[in-house]
Enzyme design. Structure first.
Site, short mmCIF file in Angstrom:
data_model
loop_
_atom_site.label_atom_id
_atom_site.label_comp_id
_atom_site.label_asym_id
_atom_site.label_seq_id
_atom_site.Cartn_x
_atom_site.Cartn_y
_atom_site.Cartn_z
N PRO A 1 76.96 83.57 39.65
CA PRO A 1 76.86 83.79 41.09
C PRO A 1 75.42 83.76 41.58
O PRO A 1 75.13 83.24 42.65
CB PRO A 1 77.50 85.18 41.29
CG PRO A 1 78.45 85.32 40.15
CD PRO A 1 77.83 84.58 39.00
N GLU B 1 75.83 69.27 37.64
CA GLU B 1 74.95 68.90 36.52
C GLU B 1 73.52 68.64 37.02
O GLU B 1 72.81 67.78 36.51
CB GLU B 1 75.54 67.73 35.73
CG GLU B 1 76.99 68.05 35.37
CD GLU B 1 77.53 67.49 34.10
OE1 GLU B 1 76.76 66.97 33.28
OE2 GLU B 1 78.75 67.61 33.91
#
Ligand code: COS
Length: 384
Positions: free
Chosen positions: A127, A364
């Site tokens: 988070p 990514e």
């Protein structure tokens, strides 16, 4: 590097046929149901798609990077959710083991990943730690022959399907740097491991992400990847060099599919008494897309060859990911534009690709992270 052209051609043809005949016809249904049918997953396993990059000694196909890129071009000519299901076993979920695992860890997990019996996830993002991956907070504290993990991982691809999670956690709470991060294999069913609800995403329905939560989760010390603390972050970065190139190849395949659909539509659709493909303003969009696509394809193949030749292609992989994902976004936008009103209607399919492709510029490593990696490499090279 192509090791055996004949075998590779056979593989590429098989994948191309499978995509055309089995996956393309079911794209709409998969998007509507958010589920890839089990019989298709079985076929994907039989084709060896889960083990493309896993070494042959562990039951995979052991493709070189160039071969992998060529397969990725083909597998991406359909909804990217199918690639996503096999993506983690071939990339970020397995490569930590391939690059840094002990021989016992490799023997235990790689054959099952290669066959698709096990799906692997890669749990780095949290988070509070996305682009700033070094700041991750999940802790792994040694206790006897176990590590006790606590923390939450976010947006973890294939976590709902995963039999194992490759988890990055901090083994030294006193240090902020990358050397305090280690990598673990955590098996499904380990007490203290739980999953959040499946995320509702903008696109790529059929591929699933969710939180992975560790609450006093005891992981055997034998599952510390490489049997060594502190190598997790560097292993993750090395893996991302490879997987960014893979995503760039996927962007090329998806863009090729969208451009082909747009070209076909432009040749069929008539306005002002003629196919819209005859109009130069439509041709400009087609031509710009073709030129950019060709550039991205060349970048991917060139970088893959460099990697196969053992060169450090960290910068080139980021260049490829940046350019190919942005190119894919532009092609998606033009493909919708060429479709006109039909581009906005879901049954024509192109709006779905438009939403699916949006992810490529984010995951990514965002475009902005690729810019940072490229610029840092330039500065380092200039400084000698
Ligand atoms: N190969 C090997 N080692 C690498 C590497 C690579 N490609 N990139 C970095 N490292 C090493 C560095 O050499 C450094 O080692 P030392 O501590 O021994 O000097 C260490 O890793 C930390 O690197 P750096 O100092 O560059 O870390 P920063 O926090 O400044 O930045 C970035 C690293 C931003 C590049 C990294 O956090 C990143 O890629 N973030 C995006 C993460 C991401 O892609 N998330 C997507 C979700 S995962 S699917």
């Amino acid at each position: 590097m192509i090791r055996d052209q004949e075998t590779l051609d056979l593989l590429l043809n098989t994948v191309s046929c499978f995509v055309r005949e089995r996956l393309v016809p079911i794209e709409y249904e998969v998007a509507e149901t958010d589920t890839i049918p089990a019989d298709l997953v079985t076929e994907m396993k039989a084709l060896g798609l889960f083990g493309l990059t896993i070494p042959e000694e562990y039951g995979g196909l052991g493709l070189t990077m160039e071969e992998e890129a060529l397969v990725a071009f083909e597998i991406a000519k359909t909804s990217p959710c199918f690639r996503s299901l096999i993506g983690t076993n071939n990339g970020i979920g397995s490569q930590g083991l391939v690059m840094s695992g002990t021989s016992e860890q490799k023997r235990r997990y790689l054959p099952k990943l290669a066959s698709g019996e096990l799906i692997a996830s890669f749990a780095l993002t949290e988070p509070e730690a996305g682009s700033d991956a070094v700041s991750l907070r999940t802790m792994a504290v040694r206790d006897g022959d176990c590590y006790v993990l606590n923390g939450t991982k976010r947006f973890i691809t294939n976590a709902p399907e995963a039999g194992i999670h490759t988890v990055m956690a901090r083994t030294d709470g006193t240090k902020k740097e990358a050397g305090a991060i280690s990598a673990f294999i955590v098996e499904k069913g380990t007490p203290g491991l739980s999953l959040g609800k499946i995320d509702k995403k903008m696109g790529q329905q059929g591929a699933h992400t969710c939180d992975v939560i560790f609450e006093n989760c005891r992981v055997p010390a034998a599952n510390l990847i490489g049997g060594q603390e502190g190598i997790g972050f560097k292993t993750a970065m090395k893996m991302l060099d490879k997987s960014r190139l893979h995503i760039a190849a996927i962007c090329v395949g998806v863009a090729e599919r969208m451009l082909k659909d747009a070209l076909r539509y432009a040749m069929e659709r008539k306005q002002f008494g003629q196919p819209i493909a005859d109009f130069q303003l439509i041709q400009a969009m087609l031509a710009d897309s073709q030129a950019e696509l060709y550039a991205a394809r060349c970048m991917v193949v060139e970088t893959a060859r460099g990697r196969d030749a053992q060169q450090d292609v960290s910068m080139e992989a980021s260049c490829s990911k940046l350019f190919a994902s942005e190119m894919c976004g532009r092609v998606a936008d033009r493909a919708v534009q060429i479709h006109g009103g039909a581009g906005y209607i879901s049954e024509y399919g192109i709006e779905r690709f438009y939403r699916d492709a949006r992810l490529f510029r984010i995951y990514e490593g965002t475009t902005q992270i690729q810019q940072i990696v490229i610029a840092r490499n330039m500065l380092r090279q200039m400084a000698g």
